[in-house]
Design a protein around this motif. Structure first.
Motif, PDB file in Angstrom:
ATOM      1  N   ILE A  69       0.860  -1.192   0.000  1.00  8.87           N
ATOM      2  CA  ILE A  69       0.000   0.000   0.000  1.00  8.87           C
ATOM      3  C   ILE A  69       0.890   1.234   0.000  1.00  8.87           C
ATOM      4  CG2 ILE A  69      -1.824   1.225   1.274  1.00  8.87           C
ATOM      5  CD1 ILE A  69      -2.948  -1.525   1.647  1.00  8.87           C
ATOM      6  N   VAL A  70       0.590   2.153  -0.901  1.00 11.32           N
ATOM      7  CA  VAL A  70       1.323   3.418  -0.953  1.00 11.32           C
ATOM      8  C   VAL A  70       0.325   4.528  -0.639  1.00 11.32           C
ATOM      9  CG1 VAL A  70       2.792   4.929  -2.349  1.00 11.32           C
ATOM     10  CG2 VAL A  70       2.807   2.455  -2.757  1.00 11.32           C
ATOM     11  N   ARG A  71       0.692   5.388   0.301  1.00 13.37           N
ATOM     12  CA  ARG A  71      -0.221   6.462   0.725  1.00 13.37           C
ATOM     13  C   ARG A  71       0.438   7.821   0.540  1.00 13.37           C
ATOM     14  NH1 ARG A  71      -4.238   3.994   3.880  1.00 13.37           N
ATOM     15  NH2 ARG A  71      -3.631   1.964   4.698  1.00 13.37           N
ATOM     16  N   ASN A  72      -0.311   8.742  -0.078  1.00 12.37           N
ATOM     17  CA  ASN A  72       0.143  10.128  -0.221  1.00 12.37           C
ATOM     18  C   ASN A  72      -0.604  11.076   0.716  1.00 12.37           C
ATOM     19  OD1 ASN A  72       2.051   9.628  -2.376  1.00 12.37           O
ATOM     20  ND2 ASN A  72       0.265   9.197  -3.657  1.00 12.37           N
ATOM     21  N   LEU A  73      -1.828  10.691   1.079  1.00 14.24           N
ATOM     22  CA  LEU A  73      -2.641  11.460   2.041  1.00 14.24           C
ATOM     23  C   LEU A  73      -3.235  10.460   3.025  1.00 14.24           C
ATOM     24  CD1 LEU A  73      -3.035  13.055  -0.889  1.00 14.24           C
ATOM     25  CD2 LEU A  73      -4.804  14.243   0.353  1.00 14.24           C
ATOM     26  N   SER A  74      -3.549  10.922   4.228  1.00 11.87           N
ATOM     27  CA  SER A  74      -4.186  10.039   5.209  1.00 11.87           C
ATOM     28  C   SER A  74      -5.591   9.676   4.740  1.00 11.87           C
ATOM     29  CB  SER A  74      -4.255  10.727   6.566  1.00 11.87           C
ATOM     30  OG  SER A  74      -5.047  11.891   6.456  1.00 11.87           O
ATOM     31  N   ALA A  75      -5.964   8.430   4.961  1.00 13.02           N
ATOM     32  CA  ALA A  75      -7.329   7.962   4.637  1.00 13.02           C
ATOM     33  C   ALA A  75      -7.472   6.535   5.151  1.00 13.02           C
ATOM     34  CB  ALA A  75      -7.586   7.988   3.123  1.00 13.02           C
ATOM     35  N   GLY A  76      -8.694   6.042   5.118  1.00 13.24           N
ATOM     36  CA  GLY A  76      -8.973   4.625   5.347  1.00 13.24           C
ATOM     37  C   GLY A  76      -8.386   4.076   6.624  1.00 13.24           C
ATOM     38  N   SER A  77      -7.735   2.917   6.514  1.00 10.04           N
ATOM     39  CA  SER A  77      -7.254   2.227   7.719  1.00 10.04           C
ATOM     40  C   SER A  77      -6.141   3.008   8.410  1.00 10.04           C
ATOM     41  CB  SER A  77      -6.792   0.804   7.384  1.00 10.04           C
ATOM     42  OG  SER A  77      -5.649   0.819   6.573  1.00 10.04           O
ATOM     43  N   PHE A  78      -5.407   3.844   7.658  1.00  6.03           N
ATOM     44  CA  PHE A  78      -4.368   4.677   8.296  1.00  6.03           C
ATOM     45  C   PHE A  78      -5.026   5.653   9.276  1.00  6.03           C
ATOM     46  CE2 PHE A  78      -1.643   8.294   8.850  1.00  6.03           C
ATOM     47  CZ  PHE A  78      -0.349   7.790   8.874  1.00  6.03           C
ATOM     48  N   SER A  79      -6.064   6.325   8.790  1.00  6.85           N
ATOM     49  CA  SER A  79      -6.751   7.313   9.633  1.00  6.85           C
ATOM     50  C   SER A  79      -7.378   6.654  10.851  1.00  6.85           C
ATOM     51  CB  SER A  79      -7.831   8.033   8.817  1.00  6.85           C
ATOM     52  OG  SER A  79      -7.209   8.898   7.907  1.00  6.85           O
TER      53      SER A  79
ATOM     54  N   VAL B  95      -6.346   9.845  12.984  1.00 12.12           N
ATOM     55  CA  VAL B  95      -6.183  11.157  12.326  1.00 12.12           C
ATOM     56  C   VAL B  95      -7.263  11.323  11.259  1.00 12.12           C
ATOM     57  CG1 VAL B  95      -3.702  11.366  12.751  1.00 12.12           C
ATOM     58  CG2 VAL B  95      -4.486  10.231  10.665  1.00 12.12           C
ATOM     59  N   GLU B  96      -7.612  12.579  10.986  1.00 14.06           N
ATOM     60  CA  GLU B  96      -8.645  12.792   9.964  1.00 14.06           C
ATOM     61  C   GLU B  96      -8.125  12.397   8.584  1.00 14.06           C
ATOM     62  OE1 GLU B  96      -9.274  17.077   8.837  1.00 14.06           O
ATOM     63  OE2 GLU B  96      -8.059  17.392  10.625  1.00 14.06           O
ATOM     64  N   GLU B  97      -9.043  12.201   7.667  1.00 10.53           N
ATOM     65  CA  GLU B  97      -8.672  11.853   6.295  1.00 10.53           C
ATOM     66  C   GLU B  97      -8.297  13.118   5.522  1.00 10.53           C
ATOM     67  OE1 GLU B  97     -12.185   9.397   5.020  1.00 10.53           O
ATOM     68  OE2 GLU B  97     -10.636   7.840   4.989  1.00 10.53           O
ATOM     69  N   GLY B  98      -7.367  12.962   4.580  1.00  9.01           N
ATOM     70  CA  GLY B  98      -7.053  14.067   3.673  1.00  9.01           C
ATOM     71  C   GLY B  98      -5.843  14.896   4.058  1.00  9.01           C
ATOM     72  N   ILE B  99      -5.066  14.451   5.079  1.00 10.46           N
ATOM     73  CA  ILE B  99      -3.843  15.177   5.442  1.00 10.46           C
ATOM     74  C   ILE B  99      -2.713  14.710   4.506  1.00 10.46           C
ATOM     75  CG2 ILE B  99      -2.130  15.592   7.259  1.00 10.46           C
ATOM     76  CD1 ILE B  99      -4.404  14.779   9.255  1.00 10.46           C
ATOM     77  N   PRO B 100      -2.125  15.633   3.729  1.00 15.80           N
ATOM     78  CA  PRO B 100      -1.046  15.217   2.815  1.00 15.80           C
ATOM     79  C   PRO B 100       0.225  14.865   3.591  1.00 15.80           C
ATOM     80  CG  PRO B 100      -1.728  17.508   2.387  1.00 15.80           C
ATOM     81  CD  PRO B 100      -2.433  17.068   3.632  1.00 15.80           C
ATOM     82  N   PHE B 101       0.930  13.827   3.146  1.00 18.20           N
ATOM     83  CA  PHE B 101       2.205  13.430   3.764  1.00 18.20           C
ATOM     84  C   PHE B 101       3.353  14.095   3.006  1.00 18.20           C
ATOM     85  CE2 PHE B 101      -0.217   9.247   4.496  1.00 18.20           C
ATOM     86  CZ  PHE B 101      -0.673   9.651   5.741  1.00 18.20           C
ATOM     87  N   GLU B 102       4.446  14.416   3.732  1.00 22.96           N
ATOM     88  CA  GLU B 102       5.612  14.994   3.065  1.00 22.96           C
ATOM     89  C   GLU B 102       6.295  13.962   2.187  1.00 22.96           C
ATOM     90  OE1 GLU B 102       8.326  17.156   5.640  1.00 22.96           O
ATOM     91  OE2 GLU B 102       6.596  18.358   6.290  1.00 22.96           O
ATOM     92  N   MET B 103       6.289  12.720   2.641  1.00 24.20           N
ATOM     93  CA  MET B 103       6.893  11.610   1.880  1.00 24.20           C
ATOM     94  C   MET B 103       5.830  10.530   1.754  1.00 24.20           C
ATOM     95  SD  MET B 103      10.384  12.025   1.942  1.00 24.20           S
ATOM     96  CE  MET B 103      11.122  10.425   2.206  1.00 24.20           C
ATOM     97  N   PRO B 104       5.820   9.788   0.633  1.00 22.97           N
ATOM     98  CA  PRO B 104       4.865   8.679   0.540  1.00 22.97           C
ATOM     99  C   PRO B 104       5.117   7.650   1.649  1.00 22.97           C
ATOM    100  CG  PRO B 104       6.130   8.929  -1.511  1.00 22.97           C
ATOM    101  CD  PRO B 104       6.690   9.903  -0.539  1.00 22.97           C
ATOM    102  N   VAL B 105       4.063   7.044   2.135  1.00 20.43           N
ATOM    103  CA  VAL B 105       4.146   6.002   3.161  1.00 20.43           C
ATOM    104  C   VAL B 105       3.928   4.659   2.469  1.00 20.43           C
ATOM    105  CG1 VAL B 105       2.998   5.056   5.212  1.00 20.43           C
ATOM    106  CG2 VAL B 105       3.237   7.546   4.943  1.00 20.43           C
TER     107      VAL B 105
END
Ligand code: TMP
Length: 238
Positions: free
Chosen positions: A92-102, A107-117
């Protein structure tokens, strides 16, 4: 290419043998599931969208030097692919918070990450695809250290390429899931699919969800979202 016996049926696809032992035919269904198969439904036309989208994106990635299983589109739902043994890791590659990460980290959904997770899950339905780290994957011998290095590097390249493509379509690539496989000679290639079933895609201007979350979360307008994301892709794909 002769379609022979069915060798596998998954939640969203059927896989058939061909007269070439190294090639398979994937047939995309309209069936949709969520929460490890607990929620079931149908999304009319989804198979066509996922087949076409996945093929267009894999062709794009091939051009950027990422090896994929894609060989040739055979019909609106069927594609010829290279036979692989799937590495049992969902990447899984994440650029913004959402789904199971949130959910997991509160954390709320839609927070952009500085680096992909990059995140790995153990591809195992009986266990509910549990999250795992590189040490766990190595201990379980799911992949070698070298393979995990290649998977990480390909996944970051794929993220850059897809973010740029979807950006041009007015779509934010929030997160996505990849699967890799080994060909007969052990080469690692991208397999499975890249579609609204496996990506979170939000309209960049309005934030509207144009992916399977509309089905997972009972948001309505599911078929319309699949049709809209396909329209955006086709307006941009060469
Ligand atoms: P998650 O936030 O639920 O972990 O999902 C992350 C991304 O992975 C999202 O784009 C949807 C995709 N995904 C799959 O493709 N298959 C799955 O079984 C799950 C749970 C998520």
């Amino acid at each position: 290419m002769q379609k022979k016996e069915q060798i596998y049926e998954g939640k969203a696809k059927k896989v058939f043998a061909t007269d070439d032992p190294e090639l398979l035919i994937v047939d995309y269904k309209d069936d949709a599931t969520a929460f490890n198969g607990q929620k079931k439904g149908t999304i009319a036309g989804k198979g066509v969208v996922n087949n076409r989208m996945s093929n267009a994106l894999m062709r794009l990635l091939e051009k950027k030097g990422i090896p994929t299983h894609f060989v040739r589109e055979l019909s609106e739902r069927e594609t010829l692919v290279k036979r692989v043994r799937i590495v049992p890791l969902e990447v899984i590659v994440r650029n913004l918070s959402a789904g199971s990460f949130s959910k997991r980290y509160g954390v709320e959904e839609g927070i952009p990450f500085e680096m992909p997770v990059i995140e790995f899950s153990y591809k195992n339905d009986a266990l509910g695809d549990p999250l795992l780290n590189t040490d766990h994957a190595l201990a379980l011998k799911l992949a070698t250290a070298e393979e995990i290095g290649i998977i990480r590097s390909y996944s970051l390249q794929i993220d850059r390429c897809l973010q740029s493509f979807w950006g041009e379509c007015g779509v934010t690539l929030v997160d996505f899931k990849l699967e890799f496989g080994r060909t007969a000679d052990g080469t690692l290639i991208l397999a499975d699919e890249i579609s609204p079933d496996t990506c979170r895609l939000w309209d960049s201007a309005t934030g509207e969800k144009l992916d399977k979350d509309r089905f997972r979360r009972d948001l309505g307008g599911v078929e319309e979202a699949y049709a809209e994301i396909m329209r955006r892709l086709e307006a941009h794909a060469e």
